[in-house]
Each structure stands twice: as C-alpha cells, then as structure tokens.
Design a protein around this motif. Structure first.
Motif, PDB file in Angstrom:
ATOM      1  N   PHE A  32      22.055  93.904 -80.852  1.00 40.59           N
ATOM      2  CA  PHE A  32      22.381  92.536 -82.012  1.00 40.59           C
ATOM      3  C   PHE A  32      23.795  92.868 -82.562  1.00 40.59           C
ATOM      4  O   PHE A  32      24.650  92.136 -82.623  1.00 40.59           O
ATOM      5  N   LEU A  33      23.921  94.264 -83.113  1.00 35.66           N
ATOM      6  CA  LEU A  33      25.156  94.601 -83.646  1.00 35.66           C
ATOM      7  C   LEU A  33      26.105  94.724 -82.568  1.00 35.66           C
ATOM      8  O   LEU A  33      27.229  94.324 -82.866  1.00 35.66           O
ATOM      9  N   GLY A  35      26.575  92.789 -80.085  1.00 39.51           N
ATOM     10  CA  GLY A  35      26.909  91.439 -79.401  1.00 39.51           C
ATOM     11  C   GLY A  35      27.565  90.740 -80.849  1.00 39.51           C
ATOM     12  O   GLY A  35      28.717  90.042 -80.522  1.00 39.51           O
ATOM     13  N   THR A  36      27.196  91.168 -82.022  1.00 41.92           N
ATOM     14  CA  THR A  36      27.862  90.499 -83.107  1.00 41.92           C
ATOM     15  C   THR A  36      29.340  91.154 -83.257  1.00 41.92           C
ATOM     16  O   THR A  36      30.337  90.445 -83.302  1.00 41.92           O
ATOM     17  N   PHE A  39      31.402  89.418 -80.456  1.00 40.34           N
ATOM     18  CA  PHE A  39      31.777  88.105 -80.832  1.00 40.34           C
ATOM     19  C   PHE A  39      32.890  87.888 -81.818  1.00 40.34           C
ATOM     20  O   PHE A  39      33.842  87.324 -81.746  1.00 40.34           O
ATOM     21  N   SER A  40      32.648  88.944 -82.812  1.00 39.96           N
ATOM     22  CA  SER A  40      33.847  88.874 -83.891  1.00 39.96           C
ATOM     23  C   SER A  40      35.225  89.270 -83.179  1.00 39.96           C
ATOM     24  O   SER A  40      36.269  88.733 -83.598  1.00 39.96           O
TER      25      SER A  40
END
Length: 323
Positions: A32-33, A35-36, A39-40
C-alpha cells in the motif's frame, strides 16, 4: 473496530474465523505504501509537466516579452532600412549627380561581415535564430548608416565647393549691353585687321567707347595687370580657381592691381585702344586648364535667352576682328 471475516471449512463443515498473519499484514501495508508513493510520484511528474511554478511563470513571461521586443525591433529595423534606402537613392541619383560625383556601388552599401563567426556566443539557445538574425540586420544597418554618413559628409564638402565654383566661374558679360557699340567679333577663324589673313581669333571683341566700365564676370584673384604681353596692350588676368582664368585686353586704364581679390560685378578696368588694336574695344578670353575656350558659353548669368541668341548670331559671323 475492524470487521471479523470467516471462511467455510469443507472438512469440518463449519465456518472458521480468518486469522491474518502479521507477515501478510506487513506485506499488504508495504504494498500500500509503495503504491501510494508511486502514485504520488506520478502525480508530481504530471504536475511538473502541466502546472507551472511561479518561477517558471515569471521566466515564461520574460521570454514572451523578449520575443515581443525582438519583433518590435525587427519592425523598427524595417522602417530604418526603408528610410536609409530612400536616402541612398537620393544620394546616388540626385546629390551625387548634381555635384558630379560617382555613385556609391550597391555592393559597398550592402556589404556584410565575412571571416570569423561574430555570433557564436548567441548559438545554442531556444531563440538563437531570432537573436542572431536580428543582430546581423542591426550590424549591417549600422554599417550602412556609417557609409551613408561618410557620403553625406563628402556631399557637404562638394556643396561648399560647388557654391564657391558657382561664385567663381565667369558667368556674366564683362561689358553691359547698354554700354556696347556692337559685338564686333567672336571666337573662331576671323580676318586679321592688319594682315587681312584669316587666322584663329581666341576671344570675343566688344566694341564700346573708351572709358566704358569692364566688370569681373566671377570671383577671383588678379594675377596680372600690366602691358607686358605682346599685342594685348594694357591687360588684366583673373584666376577664378577650378582651372578658370579670364583675360581682358586693350584697356584704357586699370581699376585693380595684382593679387587683389575681386567679386563678380566689380569694375576692374575701362575699355581702351592700347596694344594691337583697330579701335576702342575689349578683347575677352577665357582659359580652362590652360586652354582657351569660347567665352560665348559663359553669359548665362546676365543675358536673357533673346539677348543670348542675338549675341550668338553676331559672334558666329566670320567678319574682321579688331585685334
């Protein structure tokens, strides 16, 4: 409070609670981190591509202003080139023609700059072509202005010399028409009054009473006022400059002396009958660059067209001269 999840166990034929392992939880959290973060990062790059920072906005405004200023500069150079071309055309086809000067060749007016690359420091930028072309035009325009400025300086000198020439060149009849008895003889082959043989008569004879005033036909300096030239009797010579010299013979008396400056219209002497002469008259000659020429072409400053035609008719007759 997180929801409790169950799964159906086919072996025991019952629902069992799903127990999440810590390692799995850590893996999900890491994914999740990651991917975040990705994405950022994508959002950041997209923002950099499509969203300008204040500094970039300022630089872009400055660039647009520079391009606008160069466009305005090129328009001003268009106007300056048009004005300069008009001045150059008048310079070649009016001023230089009037003052009898050779026109400046077009290749000299529009010559560029050869040799080394003068604009190397301006290469390698987004607007290098615009800047280099504008710089070239400006340099050529400055050179053309220098060429034209020097030409106008030359024209100024020629104008001053032309003014002096127009004042100096013999341009009026040395004896006024109202004082003349007649135009006795002109320039050309005439009968000698003493030998009765035809020979070249190098001047014009103006018959007038003794004491009739003789006028300087142009500005100059008296180089001779004596009777030491064979046949001329008392005579005067005036150097007008520019290769022109005028001579006045058979005078009764002088009104000037050697080295005296005279102006057009000044009385320099009086008609007489001295020297080799058949009667009171003025023998008048004009020299150009040491050669005697026909004085008939130098009366445009004092005669009307009708008077000149009458004088030309009288001077053309092959009669007997008075000297």
């Amino acid at each position: 409070m997180s929801k409790v999840k169950y799964y159906y166990d086919s072996e025991t034929l019952s629902y069992r609670k799903i127990e999440r392992k810590k390692r799995t939880t850590f893996a999900y959290a890491s994914l999740f981190l990651l991917g975040t973060f990705l994405f950022s990062l994508i959002i950041f790059f997209i923002a950099n591509l499509y969203v300008e920072s204040p500094k970039e906005k300022a630089l872009n405004r400055e660039l647009q202003n520079m391009e606008l200023q160069f466009q305005l500069l090129n328009k001003k150079m268009d106007e300056a080139e048009a004005v300069l071309a008009n001045v150059a055309e008048r310079d070649n086809n009016i001023y230089r023609v009037y003052f009898e000067a050779n026109p400046i060749p077009e290749e000299q007016r529009r010559a560029g700059f050869g040799g080394i690359n003068r604009y190397r420091d301006l290469e390698g930028f987004d607007n290098s072509k615009l800047i280099i072309e504008s710089s070239k035009r400006l340099d050529i325009l400055q050179k053309q202005i220098v060429v034209q400025s020097k030409s106008l300086d030359e024209i100024t000198v020629l104008a001053e010399e032309k003014e002096i020439l127009l004042s100096a060149i013999p341009a009026i009849q040395p004896v006024k028409n109202e004082d003349l008895t007649r135009m006795a003889s002109g320039y050309g082959v005439r009968t000698d009054p003493f030998t009765k043989v035809k020979k070249m008569h190098w001047g014009m004879d103006f018959s007038a009473p003794t004491g009739t005033p003789i006028y300087a036909p142009g500005d100059g300096i008296v180089t001779r006022a004596d009777s030491r030239s064979s046949g001329y009797g008392k005579h005067i010579r005036i150097d007008h400059g520019f290769g022109y010299v005028s001579l006045y013979a058979h005078l009764h008396k002088y009104n000037v002396k050697k080295n005296q400056k005279v102006k057009r219209g000044d009385i320099i002497g009086f008609v007489g009958n001295t020297g080799r002469s058949m009667g009171p008259h003025l023998h008048y000659e004009i020299y150009k660059d040491g050669k005697r020429i026909n004085p008939i072409n130098f009366y445009y400053g004092s005669l009307t067209a009708e008077e000149f035609n009458k004088l030309l008719e009288s001077a053309s007759q092959e009669n007997q001269s008075l000297d």
